[in-house]
Design an enzyme around this catalytic site. Structure first.
Site, mmCIF file in Angstrom:
data_model
loop_
_atom_site.group_PDB
_atom_site.id
_atom_site.type_symbol
_atom_site.label_atom_id
_atom_site.label_comp_id
_atom_site.label_asym_id
_atom_site.label_seq_id
_atom_site.Cartn_x
_atom_site.Cartn_y
_atom_site.Cartn_z
ATOM 1 N N ASP A 67 0.842 -1.206 0.000
ATOM 2 C CA ASP A 67 0.000 0.000 0.000
ATOM 3 C C ASP A 67 0.874 1.251 0.000
ATOM 4 O O ASP A 67 2.057 1.197 0.303
ATOM 5 C CB ASP A 67 -0.977 -0.001 1.187
ATOM 6 C CG ASP A 67 -0.361 -0.486 2.490
ATOM 7 O OD1 ASP A 67 0.881 -0.454 2.617
ATOM 8 O OD2 ASP A 67 -1.116 -0.887 3.384
ATOM 9 N N ASN A 137 -8.140 -1.463 13.352
ATOM 10 C CA ASN A 137 -9.556 -1.565 12.951
ATOM 11 C C ASN A 137 -9.801 -2.816 12.104
ATOM 12 O O ASN A 137 -10.829 -2.938 11.455
ATOM 13 C CB ASN A 137 -9.979 -0.318 12.164
ATOM 14 C CG ASN A 137 -9.182 -0.142 10.880
ATOM 15 O OD1 ASN A 137 -8.255 -0.919 10.604
ATOM 16 N ND2 ASN A 137 -9.518 0.851 10.088
ATOM 17 N N HIS A 139 -8.026 -3.764 9.480
ATOM 18 C CA HIS A 139 -7.673 -3.679 8.060
ATOM 19 C C HIS A 139 -6.488 -4.583 7.731
ATOM 20 O O HIS A 139 -5.661 -4.900 8.591
ATOM 21 C CB HIS A 139 -7.429 -2.226 7.612
ATOM 22 C CG HIS A 139 -6.193 -1.563 8.133
ATOM 23 N ND1 HIS A 139 -6.080 -0.195 8.275
ATOM 24 C CD2 HIS A 139 -4.977 -2.049 8.538
ATOM 25 C CE1 HIS A 139 -4.876 0.105 8.725
ATOM 26 N NE2 HIS A 139 -4.192 -0.997 8.897
ATOM 27 N N GLU A 144 -9.818 -0.984 4.253
ATOM 28 C CA GLU A 144 -10.486 -0.493 5.454
ATOM 29 C C GLU A 144 -11.866 -1.120 5.574
ATOM 30 O O GLU A 144 -12.479 -1.479 4.566
ATOM 31 C CB GLU A 144 -10.643 1.032 5.355
ATOM 32 C CG GLU A 144 -9.333 1.796 5.184
ATOM 33 C CD GLU A 144 -8.525 1.925 6.472
ATOM 34 O OE1 GLU A 144 -8.420 0.934 7.231
ATOM 35 O OE2 GLU A 144 -7.984 3.012 6.722
HETATM 36 C C1 F6R Z 1 1.184 -1.203 6.285
HETATM 37 C C2 F6R Z 1 -0.132 -1.811 6.292
HETATM 38 C C3 F6R Z 1 -1.000 -1.831 7.494
HETATM 39 C C4 F6R Z 1 -0.269 -2.249 8.770
HETATM 40 C C5 F6R Z 1 -1.215 -2.261 9.972
HETATM 41 C C6 F6R Z 1 -0.476 -2.580 11.251
HETATM 42 O O1 F6R Z 1 1.780 -1.341 5.018
HETATM 43 O O2 F6R Z 1 -0.554 -2.289 5.293
HETATM 44 O O3 F6R Z 1 -2.081 -2.690 7.253
HETATM 45 O O4 F6R Z 1 0.273 -3.527 8.570
HETATM 46 O O5 F6R Z 1 -1.829 -1.026 10.098
HETATM 47 O O6 F6R Z 1 0.455 -1.584 11.517
HETATM 48 P P1 F6R Z 1 1.511 -1.710 12.714
HETATM 49 O O7 F6R Z 1 2.383 -2.854 12.357
HETATM 50 O O8 F6R Z 1 2.273 -0.411 12.716
HETATM 51 O O9 F6R Z 1 0.716 -1.960 13.944
#
Ligand code: F6R
Length: 246
Positions: A67, A137, A139, A144
């Protein structure tokens, strides 16, 4: 679903790095879908150490961006997940820029960015191994809630939860943009192998719902249950807590 629970974030990262390193050794032209965020950083450091010490060939490894934020083009200080991925993984593993699939910005229409990305992912035969983190959340990537299992690669509006969880990655002058491109749920769920890395007590409730609750578009990570044969969850004790193993 395979579940590996390690006592600490560091040990969990070691387990994940070992799985990824073995997968690269078994298939040197592996296509790897790469999450950024805090959770996998230690895993990427350990992976890089294993690759160096065990002389694993990464010259044919294909790195696919999961992403990317959409920032105004004239902002040279804009937060960039590609820069993050480059610093934490592409440079340490010495991945050739010709072997990187990313969201190419600067296209006149978001559709063009999506089409170029999807065409490239298709041309490498899809994803062999997806490394994912779990959003607070629920995702996956920036799929999302709500995101259906057939949600395609697309431009999304980030939810307030994601804006809040992403801002601490950056310094105060770098404001997280309100939109991002994400690989779709189709690409993620179509991966031949999925590693979901989950760390910290603040992820316990969302992890519990994702793997023991109903499968729902409102919690995109719950859709991993539908492809459970391909999924390994790697959690530390804090994230796992007292979730019952089924
Ligand atoms: C990042 C991504 C997000 C994160 C998720 C967890 O490229 O795609 O889905 O993997 O938000 O983030 P952390 O690891 O910072 O808790």
């Amino acid at each position: 679903m395979d579940i590996i629970v390690d006592p600490t974030h560091e040990l969990m990262s070691q387990s994940a790095a070992r799985i990824i390193a073995d997968a690269i050794r078994a298939k040197p032209n592996l296509s790897l879908l790469i999450a950024t965020g805090n959770t996998p950083i230690e895993c990427y450091r350990q992976l890089s150490a294993i690759v160096t010490s065990e002389h694993i060939d990464t010259s044919r490894l294909v790195a696919v961006q999961l992403d990317e934020y959409v920032s105004p083009e004239n902002n040279s200080n804009a937060p960039s997940l590609f820069d993050w991925m480059q610093r934490e993984l592409l440079q340490p593993l010495v991945i050739d820029s010709g072997n990187v699939v990313r969201f190419e910005m600067g296209q006149s229409m978001p559709r063009a960015t999506v089409d170029v990305y999807d065409t490239k992912v298709g041309s490498i035969g899809g994803i062999d191994l997806a490394i994912l983190g779990l959003g607070p959340n629920g995702h996956l990537g920036f799929n999302e809630p709500p995101s259906a299992p057939d949600a395609p690669t697309r431009l999304v509006d980030l939810t307030p939860e994601s804006l809040i969880s992403n801002q601490p990655y950056w310094d105060d002058s770098q404001i997280v943009p309100s939109q991002a491109f994400t690989a779709g749920m189709t690409t993620i769920l179509g991966a031949r192998k999925i590693l979901l890395l989950v760390s910290g007590a603040h992820k316990n409730t969302v992890l519990r719902h994702a793997i023991t609750g109903p499968v729902s578009d409102l919690l995109p990570a719950s859709q991993l249950q539908s492809v459970s044969g391909n999924v390994t969850i790697l959690a530390d004790n804090a994230a796992w807590g007292d979730i019952e193993r089924r």
